[in-house]
Motif scaffolding. Structure first.
Motif: not given
Ligand SMILES: [Zn+2]
Length: 334
Positions: A212-235
């Protein structure tokens, strides 16, 4: 009688005088062209040689001898100036001291890597200028595109529809600034990842795996969580910081440039830390609830990802999949 070479220092000037030492009848005797003297061994302080250092014999007036010949120690002990027990005590004391220092050093390095570097990375990531972050993001994407991603084969319309759905949901709740990109996963298969600077990459394989598209959106929400916390940069900052600590220890400067360039590999091989995943999951859960998408959607896609045979990727490295599925299954919708 054995004669031992030593340098005499008066404790005031840095100049030494060569003297000969002998031991007899419980006394240390010294003589040179310019001086001569003796003193009972028990009135002298014997400082044994450790490693490459010289043994020292301290006189009561502040002067001392730097002894070149290590065998003086044995003669000294035999003459009764230094009891074997005291020798053992001195050595033991130094050994404990050395071990203690080693433990402290290890603890400092460990805590620096474990807590100091992540804490510093968090602070720095929050204040780093956007232009600089963009450079890191562009380079990371370039490497990923060159090594493990290929242009998306999803129809343009399909991509736009998904992007639009995410945009609509973001209009209803808060999303950090992001840029959504579609790519073919090649070796990493069904996957999604957040890069420094807000770029979120989702693979065709993940979109196709989702029921279901909402499953993809849920994964994207998780990735937005990483964006929100700037995890990529922190790593990336963490790997840089850890690299600098390693350079301080090993003196090998080449390892830092390797690590600074290694974010794509880091992202894919080790992924984010457990605490970062938890933060991204918490963000996703609240996000899904606030836009009334069932958190069960995230549990469903996790389950699908978990069942794939033989594929490895970022979501696989996420720890405690079963526990995460439970957290989202139990959560209320909105
Ligand atoms: Zn994640």
């Amino acid at each position: 009688m054995s004669v031992f070479e030593a340098d005499y220092f008066d404790g005031l000037s840095a100049r030494g005088h060569v003297v000969q030492l002998t031991i007899s009848q419980g006394q240390l005797h010294w003589s040179s062209d310019a001086m001569a003297g003796s003193a009972p061994l028990e009135k002298l302080r014997w400082d044994p040689a450790v490693g490459q250092t010289h043994a020292l014999v301290h006189l009561s007036d502040g002067g001392f001898f730097r002894v070149h010949d290590r065998s003086l120690g044995t003669h000294w002990a035999q003459a009764g100036g230094v009891g074997l027990e005291r020798w053992a005590r001195v050595l033991e004391g130094r050994m404990l001291y050395a071990l203690g220092a080693l433990l402290v050093a290890c603890a400092l390095v460990f805590s620096g890597l474990r807590w100091g570097v992540p804490a510093a990375a968090k602070v720095v990531a929050a204040v780093l200028p956007d232009a600089l972050v963009q450079i890191v993001a562009d380079q990371t994407l370039q490497v990923l595109d060159g090594v493990m991603l290929a242009p998306s084969k999803l129809p343009e319309q399909r991509q736009q529809a998904l992007a639009q759905q995410l945009q609509d949901l973001c209009a209803r709740t808060s999303c950090p600034p992001y840029k959504l990109l579609f790519r073919q996963g090649k070796r990493i298969g069904a996957n999604a990842m957040a890069l420094p600077g807000g770029t979120v990459v989702v693979t065709d394989e993940l979109v196709l795996l989702a029921g279901h598209d909402e499953e993809t959106l849920a994964v994207l929400a998780h990735e937005l969580g990483h964006v929100h916390e700037r995890h990529g940069l922190r790593l990336s900052l963490q790997s840089l910081g850890a690299g600098l600590i390693l350079v301080a220890i090993t003196g090998d400067v080449s390892s830092v440039s390797d690590m600074a360039a290694g974010l794509p590999a880091l992202l894919l091989q080790t992924g984010y830390s457990r605490s970062m995943e938890r933060e991204a999951d918490d963000f996703a859960l609240h996000w899904l609830q606030s836009v009334c998408v069932s958190p069960q959607r995230f549990a469903d896609i996790l389950q699908r990802l978990d069942k794939r045979p033989g594929e490895t990727g970022m979501l696989d490295s996420h720890p405690g999949t079963a526990e995460r599925i439970r957290q989202f299954s139990r959560a209320s919708a909105c």
